[in-house]
Write a protein that holds these residues in place. Structure first.
Motif, PDB file in Angstrom:
ATOM      1  N   ALA A 202       0.829  -1.211   0.000  1.00  0.00           N
ATOM      2  CA  ALA A 202       0.000   0.000   0.000  1.00  0.00           C
ATOM      3  C   ALA A 202       0.859   1.255   0.000  1.00  0.00           C
ATOM      4  O   ALA A 202       0.553   2.237  -0.689  1.00  0.00           O
ATOM      5  N   ASN A 203       1.951   1.231   0.768  1.00  0.00           N
ATOM      6  CA  ASN A 203       2.847   2.382   0.817  1.00  0.00           C
ATOM      7  C   ASN A 203       3.739   2.484  -0.413  1.00  0.00           C
ATOM      8  O   ASN A 203       4.483   3.451  -0.562  1.00  0.00           O
ATOM      9  N   THR A 204       3.666   1.484  -1.260  1.00  0.00           N
ATOM     10  CA  THR A 204       4.350   1.534  -2.549  1.00  0.00           C
ATOM     11  C   THR A 204       3.434   2.103  -3.621  1.00  0.00           C
ATOM     12  O   THR A 204       3.795   3.042  -4.340  1.00  0.00           O
ATOM     13  N   MET A 205       2.233   1.560  -3.726  1.00  0.00           N
ATOM     14  CA  MET A 205       1.324   1.926  -4.816  1.00  0.00           C
ATOM     15  C   MET A 205       0.631   3.273  -4.598  1.00  0.00           C
ATOM     16  O   MET A 205       0.565   4.099  -5.514  1.00  0.00           O
ATOM     17  N   LYS A 206       0.104   3.504  -3.413  1.00  0.00           N
ATOM     18  CA  LYS A 206      -0.680   4.725  -3.201  1.00  0.00           C
ATOM     19  C   LYS A 206       0.137   5.999  -3.446  1.00  0.00           C
ATOM     20  O   LYS A 206      -0.305   6.889  -4.169  1.00  0.00           O
ATOM     21  N   PRO A 207       1.350   6.135  -2.870  1.00  0.00           N
ATOM     22  CA  PRO A 207       2.139   7.331  -3.153  1.00  0.00           C
ATOM     23  C   PRO A 207       3.014   7.204  -4.396  1.00  0.00           C
ATOM     24  O   PRO A 207       3.741   8.114  -4.734  1.00  0.00           O
ATOM     25  N   SER A 208       2.979   6.031  -5.043  1.00  0.00           N
ATOM     26  CA  SER A 208       3.797   5.749  -6.236  1.00  0.00           C
ATOM     27  C   SER A 208       5.282   5.876  -5.916  1.00  0.00           C
ATOM     28  O   SER A 208       6.013   6.648  -6.526  1.00  0.00           O
ATOM     29  N   GLN A 209       5.731   5.068  -4.979  1.00  0.00           N
ATOM     30  CA  GLN A 209       7.110   5.146  -4.478  1.00  0.00           C
ATOM     31  C   GLN A 209       8.041   4.296  -5.355  1.00  0.00           C
ATOM     32  O   GLN A 209       7.946   3.074  -5.396  1.00  0.00           O
ATOM     33  N   ASN A 210       8.958   4.959  -6.047  1.00  0.00           N
ATOM     34  CA  ASN A 210       9.817   4.279  -7.016  1.00  0.00           C
ATOM     35  C   ASN A 210      10.793   3.300  -6.377  1.00  0.00           C
ATOM     36  O   ASN A 210      10.909   2.147  -6.799  1.00  0.00           O
ATOM     37  N   MET A 211      11.526   3.761  -5.367  1.00  0.00           N
ATOM     38  CA  MET A 211      12.554   2.905  -4.772  1.00  0.00           C
ATOM     39  C   MET A 211      11.945   1.649  -4.149  1.00  0.00           C
ATOM     40  O   MET A 211      12.518   0.561  -4.243  1.00  0.00           O
ATOM     41  N   TYR A 212      10.777   1.769  -3.520  1.00  0.00           N
ATOM     42  CA  TYR A 212      10.118   0.593  -2.958  1.00  0.00           C
ATOM     43  C   TYR A 212       9.827  -0.425  -4.058  1.00  0.00           C
ATOM     44  O   TYR A 212      10.018  -1.631  -3.888  1.00  0.00           O
ATOM     45  N   THR A 213       9.317   0.078  -5.193  1.00  0.00           N
ATOM     46  CA  THR A 213       8.962  -0.830  -6.279  1.00  0.00           C
ATOM     47  C   THR A 213      10.189  -1.537  -6.830  1.00  0.00           C
ATOM     48  O   THR A 213      10.154  -2.748  -7.105  1.00  0.00           O
ATOM     49  N   GLU A 214      11.272  -0.787  -6.989  1.00  0.00           N
ATOM     50  CA  GLU A 214      12.512  -1.420  -7.463  1.00  0.00           C
ATOM     51  C   GLU A 214      12.999  -2.459  -6.457  1.00  0.00           C
ATOM     52  O   GLU A 214      13.479  -3.535  -6.840  1.00  0.00           O
ATOM     53  N   THR A 215      12.859  -2.165  -5.182  1.00  0.00           N
ATOM     54  CA  THR A 215      13.274  -3.129  -4.153  1.00  0.00           C
ATOM     55  C   THR A 215      12.445  -4.406  -4.239  1.00  0.00           C
ATOM     56  O   THR A 215      12.971  -5.515  -4.096  1.00  0.00           O
ATOM     57  N   LEU A 216      11.141  -4.263  -4.484  1.00  0.00           N
ATOM     58  CA  LEU A 216      10.293  -5.446  -4.669  1.00  0.00           C
ATOM     59  C   LEU A 216      10.742  -6.242  -5.890  1.00  0.00           C
ATOM     60  O   LEU A 216      10.808  -7.478  -5.850  1.00  0.00           O
ATOM     61  N   LEU A 217      11.063  -5.545  -6.978  1.00  0.00           N
ATOM     62  CA  LEU A 217      11.525  -6.229  -8.192  1.00  0.00           C
ATOM     63  C   LEU A 217      12.814  -6.991  -7.920  1.00  0.00           C
ATOM     64  O   LEU A 217      12.957  -8.157  -8.310  1.00  0.00           O
ATOM     65  N   TRP A 218      13.751  -6.346  -7.251  1.00  0.00           N
ATOM     66  CA  TRP A 218      15.039  -6.981  -6.977  1.00  0.00           C
ATOM     67  C   TRP A 218      14.889  -8.127  -5.982  1.00  0.00           C
ATOM     68  O   TRP A 218      15.609  -9.120  -6.054  1.00  0.00           O
ATOM     69  N   THR A 219      13.933  -7.993  -5.060  1.00  0.00           N
ATOM     70  CA  THR A 219      13.657  -9.083  -4.125  1.00  0.00           C
ATOM     71  C   THR A 219      13.083 -10.284  -4.863  1.00  0.00           C
ATOM     72  O   THR A 219      13.447 -11.433  -4.593  1.00  0.00           O
ATOM     73  N   LEU A 220      12.180 -10.026  -5.818  1.00  0.00           N
ATOM     74  CA  LEU A 220      11.693 -11.103  -6.674  1.00  0.00           C
ATOM     75  C   LEU A 220      12.854 -11.785  -7.385  1.00  0.00           C
ATOM     76  O   LEU A 220      12.879 -13.012  -7.535  1.00  0.00           O
ATOM     77  N   GLY A 221      13.823 -10.983  -7.805  1.00  0.00           N
ATOM     78  CA  GLY A 221      14.996 -11.537  -8.469  1.00  0.00           C
ATOM     79  C   GLY A 221      15.804 -12.450  -7.582  1.00  0.00           C
ATOM     80  O   GLY A 221      16.233 -13.538  -8.012  1.00  0.00           O
ATOM     81  N   GLU A 222      16.001 -12.049  -6.330  1.00  0.00           N
ATOM     82  CA  GLU A 222      16.782 -12.895  -5.414  1.00  0.00           C
ATOM     83  C   GLU A 222      16.024 -14.156  -5.035  1.00  0.00           C
ATOM     84  O   GLU A 222      16.614 -15.220  -4.849  1.00  0.00           O
ATOM     85  N   GLN A 223      14.693 -14.053  -4.934  1.00  0.00           N
ATOM     86  CA  GLN A 223      13.896 -15.257  -4.697  1.00  0.00           C
ATOM     87  C   GLN A 223      13.991 -16.197  -5.894  1.00  0.00           C
ATOM     88  O   GLN A 223      14.065 -17.419  -5.739  1.00  0.00           O
ATOM     89  N   ALA A 224      13.993 -15.629  -7.104  1.00  0.00           N
ATOM     90  CA  ALA A 224      14.129 -16.434  -8.319  1.00  0.00           C
ATOM     91  C   ALA A 224      15.507 -17.091  -8.378  1.00  0.00           C
ATOM     92  O   ALA A 224      15.640 -18.236  -8.818  1.00  0.00           O
ATOM     93  N   ARG A 225      16.531 -16.365  -7.919  1.00  0.00           N
ATOM     94  CA  ARG A 225      17.880 -16.939  -7.898  1.00  0.00           C
ATOM     95  C   ARG A 225      17.911 -18.180  -7.006  1.00  0.00           C
ATOM     96  O   ARG A 225      18.504 -19.207  -7.353  1.00  0.00           O
ATOM     97  N   ASN A 226      17.257 -18.077  -5.880  1.00  0.00           N
ATOM     98  CA  ASN A 226      17.203 -19.221  -4.963  1.00  0.00           C
ATOM     99  C   ASN A 226      16.432 -20.394  -5.558  1.00  0.00           C
ATOM    100  O   ASN A 226      16.649 -21.542  -5.179  1.00  0.00           O
TER     101      ASN A 226
END
Length: 433
Positions: free
Chosen positions: A250-274
């Motif tokens: 919610a704190n990512t989408m509602k204010p449109s927070q860029n860094m949070y979204t990139e962090t989610l993307l990169w976290t998805l990447g590390e989960q995919a690496r595992n």
């Protein structure tokens, strides 16, 4: 070009694949557990994994998050640290600034880099006010810290003279230069500036907190990043968990927070690496950047839910890159799936901004049938506006819509067009199905 409508794809994938039970974990490492006298012989290392909830957005005061971590360290029985406080930023791999971002975006909060230790959105607040005439302006940064260096070259001019102020942060350096003039009686300037190597600021401020709480720190603070993503040496003596994932989305989408979204993307990447998911471009999983793997994870999810393979060209997670491309049909397919088939549809809906109520739509649609009705995601960059979401018609039918305007210079013209179309949907009395 979707602008922040790109966040729809990243955040939806994160909700589905990480699930609402996910928590970011920050680990506390040391050479060994504290001895009988409470001493850590060597460095105390904080190994971050991207906990964006250590921020004012979640508790009103970012220092409270750091306080909680400091209390956690005190609770481990630590009374003395002979070495340094180390901000370990080795979890994510790749250059910390997402590909396709432009250099003049990097100074401000919306251009903050990705880090494993993103304290208070990886930014500082800066204020500039006039001093005595002919003397330097007053420059204040919050939180005060030893990492950011300020060159104050701003001079206070006579009252009535037009302000001529420039605030410039060096790229990839924590040097802030303030130049120009500010007249007596001016209300002042305030802004939010990004921090390079946020883990260094994290370590510096944590060291201060630990000393305030009675822990003796023999060394200084420092930043460390191992490019191979390896775990720290020593032992994990404690850990600290993030706020709930629902509140993070919610704190990512509602204010449109860029860094949070990139962090989610990169976290998805590390989960995919595992999970040994390849980026699909020939790069081995072991050496792929977190962002590459994250983009591959988003693509895989979108194919699973029936989005056309050519419906999205993704360069980053947030949409700040001008190289992203989407079709509105891809957004409609995503929103339809999240509403009707996702196990976590309520978490998704709760993350969206509400017309006339909150987030980036808080000042739009007030006093209309769309107020507290339309839920969705906006998008704005130069010559681009987008709006996608859900809306109930006057007949009570819920519709999914996606609209993207490119190549129109006037922001008011773009926004008024989108809003007019949404109001037509809200006032529609017929039936689609």
């Amino acid at each position: 070009m979707p602008a922040s409508n790109m966040k729809n794809f990243t955040v939806a994938t994160a909700i589905e694949k990480l699930t609402p039970d996910f928590r970011f974990v920050t680990s506390i490492y040391a050479p060994a557990s504290p001895d009988s006298e409470g001493t850590i012989n060597g460095d105390l290392r904080i190994y971050g994994r991207g906990d964006v909830s250590m921020s004012d957005r979640f508790n009103g005061d970012g220092s409270k998050s750091l306080d909680a971590l400091a209390y956690k360290i005190v609770s481990l029985g630590i009374k003395r640290i002979t070495g340094d406080i180390v901000g370990d930023d080795s979890y994510f791999r790749g250059f910390p600034i997402p590909g396709g971002w432009e250099w003049d975006d990097l100074q401000w909060s919306y251009g903050a880099e990705v880090s494993g230790l993103p304290l208070n959105d990886s930014v500082i607040d800066i204020s500039v006010k006039p001093g005595p005439e002919g003397y330097a302006c007053t420059v204040k940064m919050t939180p005060y810290n030893p990492v950011i260096r300020v060159n104050n070259l701003c001079v206070t001019s006579a009252a009535g003279i037009k302000r001529n102020l420039n605030v410039h942060k060096e790229i990839d350096r924590n040097i802030l230069t303030v130049t120009g003039t500010m007249p007596l009686g001016d209300g002042g300037f305030s802004g939010t500036v990004s921090v390079s190597r946020p883990a260094e600021l994290f370590a510096a401020l944590l060291r201060q907190k630990l000393i305030e709480k009675g822990i003796t720190v023999g060394g200084n603070y420092r930043y460390e990043r191992r490019i191979d993503g390896s775990l720290p040496a020593g032992v994990e003596i404690g850990k600290f968990e993030s706020a709930s994932f629902a509140s993070i989305t919610a704190n990512t989408m509602k204010p449109s927070q860029n860094m949070y979204t990139e962090t989610l993307l990169w976290t998805l990447g590390e989960q995919a690496r595992n999970s040994n998911v390849t980026p699909g471009n020939g790069t081995p999983v072991s050496t792929a950047d977190s962002s590459e793997l994250g983009i591959a994870a988003v693509k895989k999810f979108l194919i699973e839910i029936g989005v056309a393979p050519d419906g999205i060209v993704q360069y980053d997670g947030s949409g700040l890159s001008r190289h992203n491309l989407i079709t509105p049909a891809a957004v409609v397919q995503l929103y339809t799936y999240m509403a009707k088939q996702s196990r976590f549809s309520q978490v998704w809906r709760d993350s969206l901004t509400i017309g006339g109520v909150d987030g980036t739509l808080r000042n739009r649609f007030r006093g209309t049938r769309a107020q507290a009705n339309v839920r969705g995601k906006t998008g704005t960059i130069d010559q681009v506006s987008a709006l996608s979401g859900y809306i109930k018609t006057a007949a009570g039918e819920e519709l999914v819509f996606s609209m993207v305007v490119n190549g129109v210079a006037s922001n008011p013209a773009r926004v008024s067009l989108l809003d007019e179309l949404v109001l037509h949907l809200a006032n529609f009395t017929g039936k689609i199905d």
